[in-house]
Design an enzyme around this catalytic site. Structure first.
Site, mmCIF file in Angstrom:
data_model
loop_
_atom_site.group_PDB
_atom_site.id
_atom_site.type_symbol
_atom_site.label_atom_id
_atom_site.label_comp_id
_atom_site.label_asym_id
_atom_site.label_seq_id
_atom_site.Cartn_x
_atom_site.Cartn_y
_atom_site.Cartn_z
ATOM 1 C CB ALA A 133 4.738 -1.880 1.281
ATOM 2 C CB SER A 136 -4.542 -0.427 8.538
ATOM 3 O OG SER A 136 -4.971 -2.025 8.128
ATOM 4 C CB VAL A 140 6.623 -5.110 3.718
ATOM 5 C CG1 VAL A 140 7.766 -6.220 3.429
ATOM 6 C CG2 VAL A 140 5.404 -6.000 4.095
ATOM 7 C CG ASP A 290 -7.424 -7.924 -0.862
ATOM 8 O OD1 ASP A 290 -8.344 -7.418 -1.434
ATOM 9 O OD2 ASP A 290 -6.679 -7.552 -0.089
#
Length: 509
Positions: A133, A136, A140, A290
């Site tokens: 992944a 910005s 990972v 989030d």
């Protein structure tokens, strides 16, 4: 770095906004005055050919920010948490901003890990995957520990990302100063406040030690929450630019077909994710800000797993109590009490009429309660509430705006799992339980005990405080005596009383 040379960056930004069709949307969202609109178009239209084209399948705002790069993507994500600044329409577009960028190479990531941990990757990890992944700021990798064979997730900051962000943030500050110059009276712009908020968020995310600390605190708060799990931080393998956590497999919370195939009860998951969010916000005052589907998975045993702790919300205890009383008042449809809470907290100026405010709140609540239960939205209620309180002179409270924005996201997640969910019925027991624990005789005694403990800590200073007060009474004129006595003697008496209470309580325990 915040000099005129940033004009080149601003021209490229303006050109991209014009080319993607986002310029007018952004100017409208910020309610930009005529002078600023003229300047923005003057910097953008003649140079459209310099602007990035972006993905034409995206909405204009997300298309422009994605094309401009990592700092702009992160800026858009942060602005999506501030509908009070950019308006609901733009915040909605930014909320779905895709944070998927081309990854940097595995070799670069391993070099960063070796530099941060001070030892070769091969001595720490027996396996180190290609990036799984990329966002910005970081990406990972999946790895396996040499020492235990345990699978872990290794988050690594992009090389030189700090310098790249610093350049763009400098340009943002420069733009904010131009806005202040050309639009000093714009009501909703608040440019320096917005950029300073963004700068603070980014500085925190560029130091993964802070995210690790947030993950650790979040885990400590929620360790006894049934059906919820956070992968623990591997502190020995975490540093400023590297963060290592235990690996956690699961089905993404947005993949309903996969959840059904795995045998998970989506109705239960919907209720649990909403209940957990409210519990963390009210009980702990520290919540994941989030909580979209991309940061939530479901383990094989049904536990909800939360990832990515870069944006966390914090609410102090007093504000939590006010928020809970407001929600509870709406649940009971006691609008007079909701109005009184606003005045008691100082959210609404004291010169306003409480009955008139209560009637305005009734106009907010009753249409919502008239809806079908499956369409009632706590996020919509809070949004309407902020509109009313703004009309009555309430100043914007950033922590409540972040809470409201997260509430909207969590409701969206819950409804995507079960469209029939009754938000109020799920929220009621959490809010009622918090009210019982935080408001009433027991809570008052607990608060008094905390206050006494604080006062008792000043016990060693009591003799000096008394002596100084008496000396001041001897040497100062009468007016000064009264002022000093009013300031010092009550504190002295209070501290003495607190110390006495603690001694008494200690004697009987």
């Amino acid at each position: 770095m915040r000099g005129p040379h940033n004009i080149i960056r601003l021209i490229r930004t303006g050109a991209t906004l014009e080319r993607t069709g986002a310029m007018n949307l952004v100017l409208d969202a910020f309610e930009a005055p005529r002078a600023l609109r003229f300047l923005a178009h003057a910097l953008g239209k003649p140079f459209q050919w310099l602007g990035y084209k972006g993905d034409p399948d995206m909405p204009p705002a997300t298309r422009a920010l994605t094309a401009l790069g990592p700092a702009y993507i992160k800026f858009g994500q942060v602005l999506s948490t501030r509908p009070d600044v950019v308006g609901d329409e733009l915040a909605e577009q930014l909320r779905v901003l895709q944070d998927k960028l081309p990854p940097f190479s595995k070799a670069e990531a391993m070099a960063e890990v070796e530099k941060e941990l001070g030892q070769p990757v091969s001595e720490v990890f027996s396996e180190f995957s290609e990036p799984i992944a990329a966002a910005s700021i970081a990406q990972v990798h999946k790895a396996k520990l040499v020492s235990t064979g345990e699978d872990v997730a290794v988050k690594v900051l992009r090389p030189n990302i700090e310098r790249a962000f610093r350049k763009d943030v400098d340009a943002f500050y420069f733009a904010a100063r131009i806005v202040q110059l050309f639009a000093p009276g714009a009501r909703r712009l608040r440019p320096m406040e917005v950029i300073e908020h963004f700068d603070g968020v980014v500085r925190g995310e560029l130091d993964l030690r802070l995210e690790s600390a947030a993950a650790s605190e979040y885990a400590a708060n929620t360790k006894n929450d049934a059906g919820f799990w956070l992968p623990p931080v591997v502190w020995s393998l975490s540093a400023r630019r590297v963060m290592t956590l235990s690996w956690a497999d699961g089905v993404p919370l947005g993949e309903n077909a996969a959840l059904d195939a795995a045998g998970h009860d989506r109705g239960d998951l919907a209720e649990r994710v909403l209940r957990l969010f409210l519990l963390h916000a009210l009980r702990d005052g520290f919540f994941h800000a989030d909580m979209h589907q991309g940061n939530l998975k479901v383990a094989a045993n049904g536990d909800i797993i939360a990832y990515d702790y870069g944006i966390m919300g914090h609410i102090d205890e007093y504000t939590r109590r006010v928020y809970a009383e407001i929600l509870f008042g709406f649940i009971r449809r006691d609008y007079k009490r909701v109005a009184e809470v606003h005045f008691e907290a100082g959210y609404v100026p004291a010169d306003r009429d409480v009955d008139e405010f209560a009637r305005a709140l009734r106009a907010v609540g009753e249409p919502i309660f008239g809806m079908d239960a499956t369409h009632i939205s706590m996020g919509r209620l809070l949004n309407y509430l902020f509109e009313v309180t703004e009309r009555f002179g309430m100043e914007t409270r950033t922590e409540l705006i972040l809470l409201q924005r997260t509430m909207v996201v969590v409701e969206g997640v819950a409804r995507s799992l079960d469209s029939r969910i009754n938000i109020w019925e799920v929220a009621r027991p959490v809010v009622e339980d918090y009210i019982k624990q935080s408001i009433g005789p027991r809570a008052a005694l607990r608060d008094f005990g905390k206050t006494a403990m604080v006062l008792a800590r000043f016990g060693p200073r009591l003799p000096a405080l008394v002596e100084n007060a008496l000396i001041a009474q001897t040497h100062k004129d009468d007016s000064q005596n009264r002022g000093l006595s009013a300031a010092i003697l009550p504190a002295t008496i209070g501290a003495a009383a607190g110390a006495a209470i603690i001694l008494i309580l200690t004697a009987f325990t």
